[in-house]
Design an enzyme around this catalytic site. Structure first.
Site, mmCIF file in Angstrom:
data_model
loop_
_atom_site.group_PDB
_atom_site.id
_atom_site.type_symbol
_atom_site.label_atom_id
_atom_site.label_comp_id
_atom_site.label_asym_id
_atom_site.label_seq_id
_atom_site.Cartn_x
_atom_site.Cartn_y
_atom_site.Cartn_z
ATOM 1 N N ASP A 171 -1.433 1.574 -3.911
ATOM 2 C CA ASP A 171 -2.516 0.176 -4.129
ATOM 3 C C ASP A 171 -3.274 1.031 -4.810
ATOM 4 O O ASP A 171 -4.457 0.023 -5.291
ATOM 5 C CB ASP A 171 -2.095 -0.450 -3.787
ATOM 6 C CG ASP A 171 -2.397 -0.096 -2.317
ATOM 7 O OD1 ASP A 171 -2.341 1.079 -1.945
ATOM 8 O OD2 ASP A 171 -3.610 -1.162 -1.586
ATOM 9 N N SER A 195 0.429 -1.359 0.223
ATOM 10 C CA SER A 195 -0.296 -0.005 -0.477
ATOM 11 C C SER A 195 0.932 1.660 -0.143
ATOM 12 O O SER A 195 1.654 1.392 -0.564
ATOM 13 C CB SER A 195 -1.072 -0.363 1.378
ATOM 14 O OG SER A 195 -1.446 0.881 1.269
ATOM 15 N N ASP A 220 -2.629 6.347 -3.020
ATOM 16 C CA ASP A 220 -1.675 5.802 -2.214
ATOM 17 C C ASP A 220 -0.375 4.396 -3.531
ATOM 18 O O ASP A 220 -1.293 4.482 -5.166
ATOM 19 C CB ASP A 220 -1.553 4.932 -1.930
ATOM 20 C CG ASP A 220 -2.723 4.070 -0.885
ATOM 21 O OD1 ASP A 220 -4.029 4.345 -2.364
ATOM 22 O OD2 ASP A 220 -3.092 3.004 -0.473
ATOM 23 N N ASP A 268 -5.987 1.748 -2.922
ATOM 24 C CA ASP A 268 -7.174 1.711 -2.174
ATOM 25 C C ASP A 268 -7.671 2.995 -1.381
ATOM 26 O O ASP A 268 -8.420 3.318 -0.734
ATOM 27 C CB ASP A 268 -7.192 0.878 -0.844
ATOM 28 C CG ASP A 268 -5.565 0.449 -0.143
ATOM 29 O OD1 ASP A 268 -5.524 1.738 -0.164
ATOM 30 O OD2 ASP A 268 -6.016 0.050 0.719
#
Length: 450
Positions: free
Chosen positions: A242, A101, A240, A244
């Site tokens: 990834d 992440s 960020d 999410d």
């Protein structure tokens, strides 16, 4: 006993430094544990972000899944929300995302997903840990070894379903900073398909994150803030590593206050909203004005998701920009969150004015370096002694860390990070002076222990 089983999962999956905490052997074991947990013949979606160790871990976890007789549905390099969505859309039995992440380049991790796109619950994580600890893996015979199927076209379904959900008219100018992460191609594409005029920054996938660090903090978003202001854009969007998460920059080039932005979108959606113990009271006040309600839970998107599912909430999110949209999928989705903010600006006007209209207390978020083995002793001391350094305490909440409330509505939360080697301090003060005083005392309390 369960407490003797080594803990692998934090508040958001397994994370750590490559070759130290996160190894191919660990990934292989996680894969084997997933197949053992699910049983032979089940299907598992597997995806990964842009980190340099992504394929190494993806191959290892896939090998473990196959050995246990389960099938891998390989989606390739995609944002985390696509893995959650694909797991749900294809009626798969689980999902695996290789990502750390917002953590720095040397880190990586593994996060697991349920068939509805919701992250594994704590009891499921404990089961996986137990299987790994006991080395109790199911091994399929040679004729039952799993197969790999390429499901990358499901990304097109994700795009279509997202755009069908939203009602955005063409015209807004949006700068999107993808952090060289997994959304580098997808987020600008979707925003353009939604009708936005898009300028993209750091939109070439690169696991070294050369454009900026993957944490979408104010310090790391200076370029985005400047570009939004100089180009006269309506807003900026940052992801960020990834995707999410989503952070917004308003039309004046200011990074949107995390809590105010969450409050704005929560009020627009209305009804019951779930957030965490570290979120601002401005969310409660804003929801009250539209007849909505707020429920609070532990920090971590899995806790937010679990409560949304339990009480049937309309929306939920953390101030970090990790938001869940249950009408679409139970996986946090930074791209859908960006579309929500864009739709809000289009319907209600400039983001700067919308944010300024929300009342709030001065807020401080800080993190103090702390070794993993120091976290528990610090928190034990904080539970019994932190409140004693303040004079006007009215409530102590130990639901997740130590949250202390004061007579004037100010509050402070001290809790260990579940993903990094920090103790986090989050607080709101009635005034700037009160906020500084609360922060200084809490920080000194922690530093004195260290």
């Amino acid at each position: 006993m369960e407490h003797e089983i080594p803990k692998l999962f934090g508040t958001s999956g397994i994370r750590g430094k490559i070759a130290e905490e996160i190894t191919p052997e660990l990934a292989l074991n996680v894969g084997k544990a997933i197949s053992t947990y699910l049983g032979k013949g089940h299907e598992v979606v597997v995806g990964y972000d842009t980190r340099t160790s992504n394929l190494m871990l993806e191959r290892a976890v896939s090998a473990g899944i196959l050995q246990g007789g389960c099938h891998v549905l390989s989606v390739g390099m995609v944002p985390t929300p696509v893995v959650g969505y694909a797991t749900m859309k294809l009626n798969a039995d689980a999902g695996v995302m290789i990502t750390a992440s917002h953590n720095p380049s040397p880190d990586n991790g593994i996060k697991l997903w349920n068939p509805d796109g919701m992250a594994y619950l704590q009891e499921q994580e404990r089961t996986i840990e137990k299987i790994i600890h006991e080395n109790n893996f199911y091994k399929a015979s040679w004729e039952d070894i799993g197969k790999i199927t390429d499901i990358s076209p499901v990304v097109n379904d994700y795009i279509e379903d997202l755009l069908e959900l939203m009602n955005i008219k063409p015209g807004l100018k949006v700068i999107v900073d993808c952090a060289n992460g997994a959304a580098s191609h997808l987020s600008p594409l979707i925003l353009r398909k939604a009708g936005c005029r898009v300028v993209s920054l750091n939109a070439q996938p690169d696991g070294f994150f050369p454009g900026r660090k993957p944490e979408p903090s104010e310090a790391n978003l200076q370029e985005l803030m400047k570009v939004v202001k100089v180009t006269g854009a309506d807003l900026g969007i940052a992801h960020d590593g990834d995707a999410d998460r989503m952070i917004a920059v308003d039309d004046e080039g200011r990074m949107a206050d995390f809590d105010k932005l969450l409050a704005l979108v929560s009020a627009e959606i209305g009804g019951c909203v779930v957030t965490t113990v570290d979120a601002s009271a401005c969310i409660d006040r804003t929801l009250e004005e539209v007849g909505g309600t707020v429920e609070r839970t532990k920090v971590g998107d899995v806790h937010v998701a679990e409560m949304i599912h339990t009480i049937g909430a309309n929306f939920g999110g953390e101030p970090s920009g990790t938001w869940l949209h249950p009408q679409f999928c139970m996986c946090p989705d930074g791209i859908l969150s960006a579309l929500r903010v864009i739709e809000l600006v289009q319907n209600k006007g400039p983001l700067s004015k919308l944010l300024d209209d929300i009342p709030s207390y001065p807020t401080i978020r800080d993190k103090i370096d702390c070794q993993e083995d120091q976290k528990d002793p610090i928190m034990r001391k904080a539970e019994t002694e932190l409140s004693l350094i303040y004079e006007d305490v009215v409530n102590i909440n130990l639901k997740d860390g130590v949250r202390i409330s004061f007579t004037d509505g100010s509050w402070v939360l001290v809790r260990p990070s579940g993903t990094e080697s920090f103790i986090r301090i989050t607080l709101e003060g009635k005034t700037e002076d009160k906020a500084r005083m609360i922060h200084e005392k809490a920080a000194k309390f922690i530093h004195d222990f260290l």
